[in-house]
Design an enzyme around this catalytic site. Structure first.
Site, PDB file in Angstrom:
ATOM      1  N   PHE A  66     -41.411  85.307 -20.883  1.00 23.57           N
ATOM      2  CA  PHE A  66     -42.058  85.842 -22.089  1.00 23.57           C
ATOM      3  C   PHE A  66     -41.439  87.193 -22.493  1.00 23.57           C
ATOM      4  O   PHE A  66     -40.769  87.305 -23.528  1.00 23.57           O
ATOM      5  CB  PHE A  66     -43.561  85.927 -21.811  1.00 23.57           C
ATOM      6  N   ASP A  79     -32.198  83.247 -14.695  1.00 26.48           N
ATOM      7  CA  ASP A  79     -33.574  82.747 -14.504  1.00 26.48           C
ATOM      8  C   ASP A  79     -33.546  81.473 -13.671  1.00 26.48           C
ATOM      9  O   ASP A  79     -32.583  80.707 -13.735  1.00 26.48           O
ATOM     10  CB  ASP A  79     -34.200  82.445 -15.874  1.00 26.48           C
ATOM     11  N   THR A 117     -41.314  79.878 -14.242  1.00 28.69           N
ATOM     12  CA  THR A 117     -42.370  79.982 -15.269  1.00 28.69           C
ATOM     13  C   THR A 117     -41.783  80.167 -16.659  1.00 28.69           C
ATOM     14  O   THR A 117     -42.491  80.036 -17.644  1.00 28.69           O
ATOM     15  CB  THR A 117     -43.300  81.178 -14.968  1.00 28.69           C
ATOM     16  N   ASP A 166     -31.649  81.908  -8.632  1.00 25.45           N
ATOM     17  CA  ASP A 166     -32.887  82.405  -8.049  1.00 25.45           C
ATOM     18  C   ASP A 166     -32.601  83.766  -7.421  1.00 25.45           C
ATOM     19  O   ASP A 166     -31.714  83.863  -6.562  1.00 25.45           O
ATOM     20  CB  ASP A 166     -33.343  81.394  -6.977  1.00 25.45           C
ATOM     21  N   ILE A 226     -26.200  87.283  -5.092  1.00 26.62           N
ATOM     22  CA  ILE A 226     -25.249  86.919  -6.154  1.00 26.62           C
ATOM     23  C   ILE A 226     -24.371  88.133  -6.448  1.00 26.62           C
ATOM     24  O   ILE A 226     -24.847  89.277  -6.358  1.00 26.62           O
ATOM     25  CB  ILE A 226     -25.990  86.431  -7.435  1.00 26.62           C
ATOM     26  N   GLY A 275     -29.126  96.347  -4.517  1.00 24.68           N
ATOM     27  CA  GLY A 275     -27.829  96.310  -3.823  1.00 24.68           C
ATOM     28  C   GLY A 275     -26.703  96.172  -4.840  1.00 24.68           C
ATOM     29  O   GLY A 275     -25.652  96.815  -4.720  1.00 24.68           O
ATOM     30  N   TYR A 278     -48.834  89.187  -5.432  1.00 27.74           N
ATOM     31  CA  TYR A 278     -48.266  89.853  -6.617  1.00 27.74           C
ATOM     32  C   TYR A 278     -48.385  91.375  -6.500  1.00 27.74           C
ATOM     33  O   TYR A 278     -47.396  92.093  -6.616  1.00 27.74           O
ATOM     34  CB  TYR A 278     -49.012  89.351  -7.853  1.00 27.74           C
ATOM     35  N   LYS A 296     -45.217  93.804  -5.795  1.00 28.02           N
ATOM     36  CA  LYS A 296     -44.780  94.844  -6.743  1.00 28.02           C
ATOM     37  C   LYS A 296     -44.753  96.207  -6.058  1.00 28.02           C
ATOM     38  O   LYS A 296     -43.898  97.040  -6.361  1.00 28.02           O
ATOM     39  CB  LYS A 296     -45.717  94.893  -7.960  1.00 28.02           C
ATOM     40  N   ARG A 326     -53.672  83.191 -18.953  1.00 26.50           N
ATOM     41  CA  ARG A 326     -53.968  84.566 -19.350  1.00 26.50           C
ATOM     42  C   ARG A 326     -54.868  84.542 -20.576  1.00 26.50           C
ATOM     43  O   ARG A 326     -54.846  83.615 -21.380  1.00 26.50           O
ATOM     44  CB  ARG A 326     -52.667  85.337 -19.616  1.00 26.50           C
TER      45      ARG A 326
HETATM   46  P1  NAD Z   1     -42.968  85.272 -17.176  1.00 23.87           P
HETATM   47  O1  NAD Z   1     -43.532  84.467 -16.070  1.00 23.87           O
HETATM   48  O2  NAD Z   1     -43.065  84.754 -18.568  1.00 23.87           O
HETATM   49  O3  NAD Z   1     -41.437  85.614 -16.894  1.00 23.87           O
HETATM   50  C1  NAD Z   1     -40.910  85.791 -15.613  1.00 23.87           C
HETATM   51  C2  NAD Z   1     -39.571  85.065 -15.560  1.00 23.87           C
HETATM   52  O4  NAD Z   1     -39.024  85.212 -14.247  1.00 23.87           O
HETATM   53  C3  NAD Z   1     -39.690  83.560 -15.821  1.00 23.87           C
HETATM   54  O5  NAD Z   1     -38.724  83.165 -16.762  1.00 23.87           O
HETATM   55  C4  NAD Z   1     -39.433  82.932 -14.461  1.00 23.87           C
HETATM   56  O6  NAD Z   1     -38.876  81.641 -14.540  1.00 23.87           O
HETATM   57  C5  NAD Z   1     -38.508  83.962 -13.836  1.00 23.87           C
HETATM   58  N1  NAD Z   1     -38.502  83.949 -12.371  1.00 23.87           N
HETATM   59  C6  NAD Z   1     -39.580  83.919 -11.540  1.00 23.87           C
HETATM   60  N2  NAD Z   1     -39.175  83.921 -10.262  1.00 23.87           N
HETATM   61  C7  NAD Z   1     -37.822  83.950 -10.284  1.00 23.87           C
HETATM   62  C8  NAD Z   1     -36.818  83.951  -9.275  1.00 23.87           C
HETATM   63  N3  NAD Z   1     -37.137  83.900  -7.975  1.00 23.87           N
HETATM   64  N4  NAD Z   1     -35.526  83.993  -9.658  1.00 23.87           N
HETATM   65  C9  NAD Z   1     -35.180  84.013 -10.970  1.00 23.87           C
HETATM   66  N5  NAD Z   1     -36.086  83.999 -11.972  1.00 23.87           N
HETATM   67  C10 NAD Z   1     -37.386  83.969 -11.632  1.00 23.87           C
HETATM   68  O7  NAD Z   1     -43.618  86.720 -17.069  1.00 23.87           O
HETATM   69  P2  NAD Z   1     -43.589  87.947 -18.071  1.00 23.87           P
HETATM   70  O8  NAD Z   1     -44.949  88.132 -18.581  1.00 23.87           O
HETATM   71  O9  NAD Z   1     -42.465  87.822 -19.023  1.00 23.87           O
HETATM   72  O10 NAD Z   1     -43.297  89.119 -17.035  1.00 23.87           O
HETATM   73  C11 NAD Z   1     -42.008  89.724 -16.909  1.00 23.87           C
HETATM   74  C12 NAD Z   1     -42.111  90.846 -15.896  1.00 23.87           C
HETATM   75  O11 NAD Z   1     -43.064  91.817 -16.341  1.00 23.87           O
HETATM   76  C13 NAD Z   1     -42.566  90.385 -14.516  1.00 23.87           C
HETATM   77  O12 NAD Z   1     -41.886  91.095 -13.523  1.00 23.87           O
HETATM   78  C14 NAD Z   1     -44.038  90.741 -14.503  1.00 23.87           C
HETATM   79  O13 NAD Z   1     -44.524  90.957 -13.216  1.00 23.87           O
HETATM   80  C15 NAD Z   1     -44.041  92.015 -15.353  1.00 23.87           C
HETATM   81  N6  NAD Z   1     -45.370  92.241 -15.967  1.00 23.87           N
HETATM   82  C16 NAD Z   1     -45.798  91.480 -17.016  1.00 23.87           C
HETATM   83  C17 NAD Z   1     -47.061  91.701 -17.547  1.00 23.87           C
HETATM   84  C18 NAD Z   1     -47.594  90.912 -18.718  1.00 23.87           C
HETATM   85  O14 NAD Z   1     -48.704  91.190 -19.183  1.00 23.87           O
HETATM   86  N7  NAD Z   1     -46.874  89.947 -19.237  1.00 23.87           N
HETATM   87  C19 NAD Z   1     -47.893  92.696 -16.995  1.00 23.87           C
HETATM   88  C20 NAD Z   1     -47.417  93.422 -15.906  1.00 23.87           C
HETATM   89  C21 NAD Z   1     -46.141  93.204 -15.417  1.00 23.87           C
HETATM   90  N1  UDP Z   2     -60.536  85.768 -18.895  1.00 23.54           N
HETATM   91  C1  UDP Z   2     -61.558  85.081 -19.520  1.00 23.54           C
HETATM   92  N2  UDP Z   2     -61.326  83.807 -19.913  1.00 23.54           N
HETATM   93  C2  UDP Z   2     -60.119  83.175 -19.726  1.00 23.54           C
HETATM   94  C3  UDP Z   2     -59.080  83.893 -19.095  1.00 23.54           C
HETATM   95  C4  UDP Z   2     -59.330  85.196 -18.678  1.00 23.54           C
HETATM   96  O1  UDP Z   2     -62.645  85.621 -19.717  1.00 23.54           O
HETATM   97  O2  UDP Z   2     -59.977  82.007 -20.126  1.00 23.54           O
HETATM   98  C5  UDP Z   2     -60.790  87.164 -18.453  1.00 23.54           C
HETATM   99  C6  UDP Z   2     -60.405  87.428 -17.010  1.00 23.54           C
HETATM  100  O3  UDP Z   2     -61.475  87.058 -16.140  1.00 23.54           O
HETATM  101  C7  UDP Z   2     -60.161  88.927 -17.056  1.00 23.54           C
HETATM  102  C8  UDP Z   2     -59.568  89.153 -18.437  1.00 23.54           C
HETATM  103  O4  UDP Z   2     -59.946  88.018 -19.224  1.00 23.54           O
HETATM  104  O5  UDP Z   2     -61.378  89.632 -16.955  1.00 23.54           O
HETATM  105  C9  UDP Z   2     -58.055  89.288 -18.437  1.00 23.54           C
HETATM  106  O6  UDP Z   2     -57.519  88.204 -17.734  1.00 23.54           O
HETATM  107  P1  UDP Z   2     -55.975  87.946 -17.554  1.00 23.54           P
HETATM  108  O7  UDP Z   2     -55.805  86.904 -16.497  1.00 23.54           O
HETATM  109  O8  UDP Z   2     -55.341  87.700 -18.877  1.00 23.54           O
HETATM  110  O9  UDP Z   2     -55.392  89.344 -17.057  1.00 23.54           O
HETATM  111  P2  UDP Z   2     -55.770  90.326 -15.838  1.00 23.54           P
HETATM  112  O10 UDP Z   2     -57.096  89.957 -15.258  1.00 23.54           O
HETATM  113  O11 UDP Z   2     -54.654  90.160 -14.861  1.00 23.54           O
HETATM  114  O12 UDP Z   2     -55.797  91.655 -16.495  1.00 23.54           O
END
Ligand code: NAD
Ligand code: UDP
Length: 317
Positions: free
Chosen positions: A14, A34, A38, A59, A64, A103, A148, A152, A189
């Site tokens: 995303f 990628d 996901t 991966d 690499i 690295g 997770y 992190k 989400r």
């Molecule tokens: P996403 O799941 O849409 O994207 C993650 C991507 O990483 C996917 O394309 C997946 O295929 C790839 N991936 C997963 N494991 C892999 C691996 N072992 N090797 C290669 N590719 C791999 O998630 P996103 O929402 O786009 O999140 C991107 C980054 O931002 C992540 O590190 C996530 O933890 C961080 N982040 C996102 C949010 C959010 O709200 N979207 C919030 C906090 C942190």
């Molecule tokens: N949530 C909800 N209905 C749904 C999905 C999520 O009420 O169908 C709530 C969830 O319990 C949380 C908030 O929305 O309180 C945000 O959830 P999300 O999983 O998007 O993010 P995070 O909890 O990691 O902030």
């Protein structure tokens, strides 16, 4: 002059795919890496054929050899449904992925940005207010989200240690809830789930009484923040990135129903374990260091996201 070579791990996800868009548009040579756990090729297929874009299936858990100038290390499943199903893999991705990318940065002297998450703070007390980077967090190492959250946290530790021991030019973005087009419709989400339900005319399941609050950042704002953080001198510690505006989950459900013109009703469902009552970023540091703050309001961002789901996003549901 040679074009800057940028590696985006998790680039077919995303946030990563929007970041690839911006980098390609800016003329960088972009290598999107990628494993499609996901993410999806669909998220970047509009870039196929561009001379400065390449897609590599790999991966990050495996080593690499590449020669980038910049590394955005975003690879990691970020939705709870995905990382819980792949818990061990999520830890490995965070730890081995950070080791391999740091690295690489050490060897090539590339700059690196590590995508961390607000989840490193765990579940702060309800009255904690906006969370600043100095807050140490309240994380359960054996909890439902531990793979997770702790993954992190270790990735952050590795960034710190490679900075000190190996002088790697690395920075950490602590990303808060982000939303926008290309969220996976089945990622559980809240924004994507509510929009899909509203567009299908199905009930929106609000967990608990919906009084828990979140802060939602539109994806173009997030990408702008990440680009600025990469190009700024690396701050010693992590930088919060998110939208400090706050909304309750019940209000969010009502907004999405209204903005999508849906007749869906709201139903209340049990609150999942370890759901946090609030998570709102203090972005003073990002404002000061990067002159960055989000510009797209929640309503505008939701309108754009709903429009995208209407046009593209319901195929896989
Ligand atoms: P996403 O799941 O849409 O994207 C993650 C991507 O990483 C996917 O394309 C997946 O295929 C790839 N991936 C997963 N494991 C892999 C691996 N072992 N090797 C290669 N590719 C791999 O998630 P996103 O929402 O786009 O999140 C991107 C980054 O931002 C992540 O590190 C996530 O933890 C961080 N982040 C996102 C949010 C959010 O709200 N979207 C919030 C906090 C942190
Ligand atoms: N949530 C909800 N209905 C749904 C999905 C999520 O009420 O169908 C709530 C969830 O319990 C949380 C908030 O929305 O309180 C945000 O959830 P999300 O999983 O998007 O993010 P995070 O909890 O990691 O902030």
């Amino acid at each position: 002059m040679a074009r800057i070579r940028v590696l985006v791990t998790g680039g077919a996800g995303f946030i990563g795919s929007h970041l690839c868009d911006r980098l390609v548009e800016a003329g960088a040579d972009v290598l999107c890496l990628d494993n499609f756990l996901t993410g999806s090729k669909k998220n970047v297929e509009h870039l196929f054929g561009k001379p400065n874009f390449e897609l590599l299936r790999h991966d990050v858990v495996e080593p690499i050899l590449l020669e980038p100038d910049r590394i955005y290390n975003l690879a990691c499943p970020s939705a709870p449904v995905h990382y819980r199903k792949n818990a061990v893999k999520t830890v490995k991705t965070n730890v081995m992925g950070a080791i391999h990318m740091l690295g690489m940065a050490k060897r090539t002297k590339a700059r690196l940005l590590q995508a961390s998450a607000s989840e490193v703070y765990g579940s702060p007390p309800a009255d904690a207010g906006p969370i600043a980077e100095s807050y140490r967090g309240r994380v359960n190492p054996i909890g439902l989200r531990a793979c997770y959250n702790e993954g992190k946290r270790v990735a952050e530790t590795l960034v710190r240690d490679y900075r000190i021991q190996n002088r790697v030019d690395a920075r950490i973005a602590r990303i808060f809830n982000t939303f926008g087009p290309r969220m996976a419709p089945d990622d559980g989400r809240v924004v994507s789930t509510f929009i899909v339900a509203a567009l299908k005319g199905e009930p929106l399941a609000v967990h608990g009484d919906g009084s828990q609050k979140r802060s939602f950042c539109y994806v173009s704002d997030m990408v702008e923040g990440l680009l600025r953080l990469m190009e700024a001198p690396a701050p010693e510690g992590p930088v919060n990135m998110g939208n400090p505006g706050e909304v309750s989950i019940l209000q969010l459900a009502e907004m999405i129903i209204a903005l999508s013109g849906s007749k869906s009703e709201i139903r209340f469902a049990p609150l999942p374990g370890e759901d946090t009552p609030g998570r709102r970023p203090d972005i003073s540091l990002a404002r000061e260091l990067l002159s960055w703050e989000p510009g797209v309001g929640l309503e505008e961002g939701l309108k754009r996201t709903i429009a995208w789901f209407q046009d593209n996003g319901l195929d896989d549901c």
